[in-house]
Design an enzyme around this catalytic site. Structure first.
Site, PDB file in Angstrom:
ATOM      1  N   HIS A   1      -7.414  -1.169   2.517  1.00 36.96           N
ATOM      2  CA  HIS A   1      -6.706  -1.557   1.295  1.00 36.96           C
ATOM      3  C   HIS A   1      -6.931  -0.435   0.285  1.00 36.96           C
ATOM      4  O   HIS A   1      -7.965   0.225   0.314  1.00 36.96           O
ATOM      5  CB  HIS A   1      -7.239  -2.891   0.786  1.00 36.96           C
ATOM      6  CG  HIS A   1      -6.965  -4.018   1.735  1.00 36.96           C
ATOM      7  ND1 HIS A   1      -6.064  -4.997   1.463  1.00 36.96           N
ATOM      8  CD2 HIS A   1      -7.458  -4.272   2.968  1.00 36.96           C
ATOM      9  CE1 HIS A   1      -6.010  -5.832   2.491  1.00 36.96           C
ATOM     10  NE2 HIS A   1      -6.849  -5.415   3.418  1.00 36.96           N
TER      11      HIS A   1
ATOM     12  N   HIS B   1       0.817  -1.220   0.000  1.00 36.18           N
ATOM     13  CA  HIS B   1       0.000   0.000   0.000  1.00 36.18           C
ATOM     14  C   HIS B   1       0.850   1.269   0.000  1.00 36.18           C
ATOM     15  O   HIS B   1       0.565   2.221   0.720  1.00 36.18           O
ATOM     16  CB  HIS B   1      -0.967  -0.032   1.198  1.00 36.18           C
ATOM     17  CG  HIS B   1      -1.979  -1.131   1.088  1.00 36.18           C
ATOM     18  ND1 HIS B   1      -2.765  -1.553   2.127  1.00 36.18           N
ATOM     19  CD2 HIS B   1      -2.337  -1.900   0.039  1.00 36.18           C
ATOM     20  CE1 HIS B   1      -3.559  -2.531   1.726  1.00 36.18           C
ATOM     21  NE2 HIS B   1      -3.318  -2.765   0.458  1.00 36.18           N
TER      22      HIS B   1
HETATM   23  C1  FAD Z   1       0.454  -8.026  -4.637  1.00 33.93           C
HETATM   24  C2  FAD Z   1      -0.497  -6.907  -4.363  1.00 33.93           C
HETATM   25  C3  FAD Z   1      -1.655  -7.160  -3.621  1.00 33.93           C
HETATM   26  C4  FAD Z   1      -2.552  -6.134  -3.345  1.00 33.93           C
HETATM   27  N1  FAD Z   1      -3.739  -6.427  -2.722  1.00 33.93           N
HETATM   28  C5  FAD Z   1      -4.700  -5.480  -2.637  1.00 33.93           C
HETATM   29  C6  FAD Z   1      -6.008  -5.796  -2.194  1.00 33.93           C
HETATM   30  O1  FAD Z   1      -6.343  -6.946  -1.913  1.00 33.93           O
HETATM   31  N2  FAD Z   1      -6.911  -4.784  -2.117  1.00 33.93           N
HETATM   32  C7  FAD Z   1      -6.590  -3.508  -2.448  1.00 33.93           C
HETATM   33  O2  FAD Z   1      -7.447  -2.629  -2.319  1.00 33.93           O
HETATM   34  N3  FAD Z   1      -5.369  -3.170  -2.895  1.00 33.93           N
HETATM   35  C8  FAD Z   1      -4.428  -4.137  -3.021  1.00 33.93           C
HETATM   36  N4  FAD Z   1      -3.206  -3.816  -3.553  1.00 33.93           N
HETATM   37  C9  FAD Z   1      -2.906  -2.405  -3.829  1.00 33.93           C
HETATM   38  C10 FAD Z   1      -3.519  -1.844  -5.098  1.00 33.93           C
HETATM   39  O3  FAD Z   1      -3.490  -2.770  -6.157  1.00 33.93           O
HETATM   40  C11 FAD Z   1      -2.731  -0.571  -5.453  1.00 33.93           C
HETATM   41  O4  FAD Z   1      -2.850   0.322  -4.368  1.00 33.93           O
HETATM   42  C12 FAD Z   1      -3.248   0.127  -6.712  1.00 33.93           C
HETATM   43  O5  FAD Z   1      -3.060  -0.703  -7.844  1.00 33.93           O
HETATM   44  C13 FAD Z   1      -2.500   1.444  -6.892  1.00 33.93           C
HETATM   45  O6  FAD Z   1      -2.986   2.113  -8.016  1.00 33.93           O
HETATM   46  P1  FAD Z   1      -2.091   3.187  -8.767  1.00 33.93           P
HETATM   47  O7  FAD Z   1      -2.882   3.700  -9.890  1.00 33.93           O
HETATM   48  O8  FAD Z   1      -1.555   4.131  -7.769  1.00 33.93           O
HETATM   49  O9  FAD Z   1      -0.821   2.370  -9.303  1.00 33.93           O
HETATM   50  P2  FAD Z   1      -0.699   0.979 -10.192  1.00 33.93           P
HETATM   51  O10 FAD Z   1      -2.033   0.334 -10.234  1.00 33.93           O
HETATM   52  O11 FAD Z   1       0.422   0.288  -9.575  1.00 33.93           O
HETATM   53  O12 FAD Z   1      -0.353   1.545 -11.615  1.00 33.93           O
HETATM   54  C14 FAD Z   1       0.872   2.135 -11.978  1.00 33.93           C
HETATM   55  C15 FAD Z   1       1.194   1.734 -13.409  1.00 33.93           C
HETATM   56  O13 FAD Z   1       2.219   2.565 -13.911  1.00 33.93           O
HETATM   57  C16 FAD Z   1       3.128   1.769 -14.643  1.00 33.93           C
HETATM   58  N5  FAD Z   1       4.413   2.472 -14.666  1.00 33.93           N
HETATM   59  C17 FAD Z   1       5.288   2.653 -13.653  1.00 33.93           C
HETATM   60  N6  FAD Z   1       6.349   3.367 -14.066  1.00 33.93           N
HETATM   61  C18 FAD Z   1       6.148   3.660 -15.368  1.00 33.93           C
HETATM   62  C19 FAD Z   1       6.884   4.391 -16.350  1.00 33.93           C
HETATM   63  N7  FAD Z   1       8.063   4.969 -16.049  1.00 33.93           N
HETATM   64  N8  FAD Z   1       6.374   4.493 -17.603  1.00 33.93           N
HETATM   65  C20 FAD Z   1       5.185   3.911 -17.928  1.00 33.93           C
HETATM   66  N9  FAD Z   1       4.461   3.195 -17.034  1.00 33.93           N
HETATM   67  C21 FAD Z   1       4.931   3.088 -15.760  1.00 33.93           C
HETATM   68  C22 FAD Z   1       3.154   0.465 -13.884  1.00 33.93           C
HETATM   69  O14 FAD Z   1       3.668  -0.596 -14.666  1.00 33.93           O
HETATM   70  C23 FAD Z   1       1.686   0.294 -13.524  1.00 33.93           C
HETATM   71  O15 FAD Z   1       0.961  -0.374 -14.535  1.00 33.93           O
HETATM   72  C24 FAD Z   1      -2.282  -4.825  -3.816  1.00 33.93           C
HETATM   73  C25 FAD Z   1      -1.134  -4.571  -4.574  1.00 33.93           C
HETATM   74  C26 FAD Z   1      -0.249  -5.599  -4.851  1.00 33.93           C
HETATM   75  C27 FAD Z   1       0.976  -5.316  -5.671  1.00 33.93           C
END
Ligand code: FAD
Ligand code: NAG
Length: 613
Positions: free
Chosen positions: A593, A550
């Site tokens: 979460h 997280h």
């Molecule tokens: C193993 C795991 C289990 C989890 N379990 C839960 C759960 O059960 N419930 C829950 O609510 N949350 C859970 N989470 C957390 C939740 O999935 C994340 O908080 C959420 O995905 C974050 O969203 P975001 O948009 O901030 O980033 P992300 O969804 O991580 O998206 C970021 C994206 O940017 C891309 N990226 C990064 N750098 C670059 C770059 N330089 N150029 C182009 N693209 C790039 C990445 O590849 C990724 O696709 C879990 C996460 C993980 C990893």
């Protein structure tokens, strides 16, 4: 071309999707093109923003994603595979710095990599956290970010389908339909199977005085919950950002997603403010750097670890860090990559040994049970394979569990902050931290604010996570090479209060295990002795604690004089058209979460960006 039905069957067996790029909504020719908006990272937040912006036909959107587009693998779609995906499966493979305050060992910090980001591989748990935690965002100087402002966007992201597990001794699903959405992209519901020992869990909580009777997602309570998942109620598959926000919109010619494109730098024109004119990207370290141009805005949605990396590589960040690497400082923003928050989590295993109990551990050890469960899943989308994620959990408050909650809170106020070195000589960061500390401790005094989470898996796995940390970490570059991973130092439990809350949580586990309801399941004490004292618990804690995935708050939405990186419009200070939309903008991590919050925040951000058109 293969007929769609056949492709679907192939995809169920994990075979490659052989359709041409265009039929999958992808492009590979963004280089040299100009778009109204460029979104960096097509994870949870990036797909919400780009799909919403492209609702208007005359707006062009490019989303650049470092990872791949998935092939509908079973490992993504079927809940059974949670935790069983192979190493590196749509995942970055980044490790922390050695954690000297614990045991000196570095930890893997898994992060999603691919169209859909974390939602491809996460645990599917869907919860929002407490109303006060969002009101606290508002009260720190972010107007329009309280619970009431966010609720319509939480609802907009989901289609909620309740489920009653008729005939259960303990009726777990409590619903207040007023806080749920009925027509949003993400399917939110429950598994088609209910582990009978879930009843033991709720009985145990009640036996030790933890209440279990509230709708989990209205943000008003602490205690035991039966949580929903991002699961399709009909076919019991994962409803992730790719399937919910991307697939339904691939026919839009103005919605362009380019995978295998890692953004290496944002390009600015310098004036009174910085104007983002485009981004540089490449498929890999030895591939050519290419450029795409943005005529309106650039939105950074690379997640809480990679968004600060991209800002620093582009000349926006703490000047001492940039100067140390010879990067020209375009904007000195000390908050970038600081204020890192995470829910530290420890896996604790008290495997139930009662031979009459079937559970998720039996999938690995009892092939008959596993084969029958698989067959039932494939034939009717029912049975234990639907119910791998933790639904029956608890989020207790200090008031509900500590002998002296008020004493713990006042001790926390006088404990050493132990801030990262990067906070020295940065009065804005220090001021911001002090206000956060005051805010979090004020919340935790309430009996309704969870301090930790017990993640019961119905098999004797009783994982614990710290919900409202006072420790702060960092995520900074140590190299000008964009393909070198950032240096991530979560500094879990460096604040004494965080450590004390986790010890309390371990003691609450001991009480839960001692109840008649759980003793009936015959827990094993091989990993954690039944009568372990606080020293023994502390030893287990320091070795075992790691991430709950997280990561957040590294590009915090806060006033500039409190170490903020983005304004309440999510615009990066000092720029006219660069916003951050991901979990990095949370000034303080909510006690939940993060995905449900991430979807809601991104929905709100999309509306803000549209309103400025
Ligand atoms: C193993 C795991 C289990 C989890 N379990 C839960 C759960 O059960 N419930 C829950 O609510 N949350 C859970 N989470 C957390 C939740 O999935 C994340 O908080 C959420 O995905 C974050 O969203 P975001 O948009 O901030 O980033 P992300 O969804 O991580 O998206 C970021 C994206 O940017 C891309 N990226 C990064 N750098 C670059 C770059 N330089 N150029 C182009 N693209 C790039 C990445 O590849 C990724 O696709 C879990 C996460 C993980 C990893
Ligand atoms: C599950 O059902 C949804 C519709 O509710 C559909 O879009 C999706 O393709 C289905 N997935 C599988 C694997 O059956």
């Amino acid at each position: 071309m293969l007929p769609i039905a056949l492709l679907f069957v192939l995809s169920l067996f994990g075979l490659s999707d052989t359709r041409p790029l265009k039929d999958r909504g992808l492009i590979d020719n963004a280089a040299g093109q100009t778009y109204d908006y460029i979104v960096i990272g097509c994870g949870v937040s990036g797909l919400v923003v780009s799909s919403r912006l492209s609702e208007s036909e005359d707006i062009t959107v490019l989303c650049l994603e470092a990872g791949a587009l998935d092939h509908y693998e079973d490992e993504i779609q079927i809940p059974y595979y949670i935790g069983l995906q192979p190493d590196g499966f749509y995942e970055w493979g980044i490790y922390t710095t050695p954690q000297g305050q614990l045991d000196g060992v570095s930890r893997h910090i898994p992060m999603g990599k691919g169209v859909g980001g974390g939602s491809l591989i996460n645990g599917m748990v869907w919860n929002r956290g407490n109303q006060q935690s969002f009101n606290a965002w508002n009260d720190l100087g972010n107007s329009g970010w309280g619970w009431e402002s966010l609720l319509p966007y939480f609802e907009k992201s989901e289609t909620y389908t309740p489920k009653n597990y008729a005939g259960r001794e303990v009726q777990p699903v409590l619903e207040n339909s007023a806080v749920h959405g009925t027509s949003g992209p993400i399917q939110v519901s429950y598994p088609n199977y209910y582990w009978p020992q879930t009843d033991n869990w709720f009985s145990a909580l009640q036996e030790i005085g933890i209440p279990t009777s509230a709708e989990p997602n209205q943000g008003l309570s602490a205690g035991g919950y039966f949580l929903p998942l991002d699961i399709d109620p009909n076919n019991q598959t994962r409803s992730d950002a790719r399937r919910a926000y991307y697939d339904p919109n691939i026919q839009r010619n103005n919605f362009n997603v380019q995978p295998y494109s890692q953004v290496t730098r944002i390009i600015f024109e310098q004036g009174d403010e910085l104007t983002a004119t485009g981004v540089e990207f490449a498929a890999g370290p030895s591939s050519p750097r290419q450029t795409a141009f943005a005529s309106r805005e650039v939105v950074l949605s690379a997640g809480a670890i990679h968004s600060p990396q991209i800002l620093e590589l582009s000349g926006i960040g703490q000047s001492s860090i940039l100067e140390g690497l010879g990067i020209e400082v375009l904007e000195n923003l000390p908050g970038v990559g600081n204020n890192l928050q995470d829910h530290g989590m420890i896996h604790l295993d008290y495997s139930y040994t009662n031979p009459d109990i079937m559970d998720v551990e039996d999938f690995a050890t009892n092939s008959q049970f596993n084969d029958d469960s698989a067959a039932e899943y494939y034939s009717s989308k029912t049975g234990p394979w639907t119910a791998k994620p933790s639904c029956a959990v608890a989020f207790p408050s200090l008031e509900q569990t500590a002998a002296d909650a008020a004493g713990m809170i006042s001790a926390a106020r006088s404990a050493a902050y132990n801030l990262p070195d990067t906070y020295a000589n940065e009065p804005t960061l220090q001021r911001g931290y002090e206000q956060q500390l005051d805010s979090v401790l004020g919340e935790l005094a309430s009996e309704n604010i969870p301090a930790f989470e017990n993640l019961n898996n119905n098999a004797g796995g009783l994982d614990l996570a710290l919900m409202r940390p006072l420790s702060r970490g960092t995520a900074h570059i140590t190299s000008t090479d964009p393909f070198a991973p950032p240096n991530v130092d979560p500094r879990w439990l460096v604040h004494q209060f965080d450590y004390d809350v986790m010890i309390l949580a371990m003691q609450v586990n001991q009480k839960i295990l001692d109840t008649d309801a759980i003793q009936a399941l015959q827990p094993s004490y091989a990993q954690i002795p039944r009568d372990a004292n606080t020293d023994q618990l502390g030893e287990i804690l320091r070795v075992g604690i790691g991430t709950e995935y997280h990561y957040s708050s590294t590009t915090a939405m806060l006033p500039l004089d409190m170490g903020g990186v983005v304004s309440d419009q999510l615009r990066v200070y000092g720029t006219s058209n660069l916003r951050v939309v991901d979990t990095g903008i949370y000034p303080m991590v909510p006690g939940a979460h993060l995905q449900a919050v991430a979807y809601g925040v991104a929905e709100k951000a999309a509306d803000m960006i549209k309103a400025d058109q």
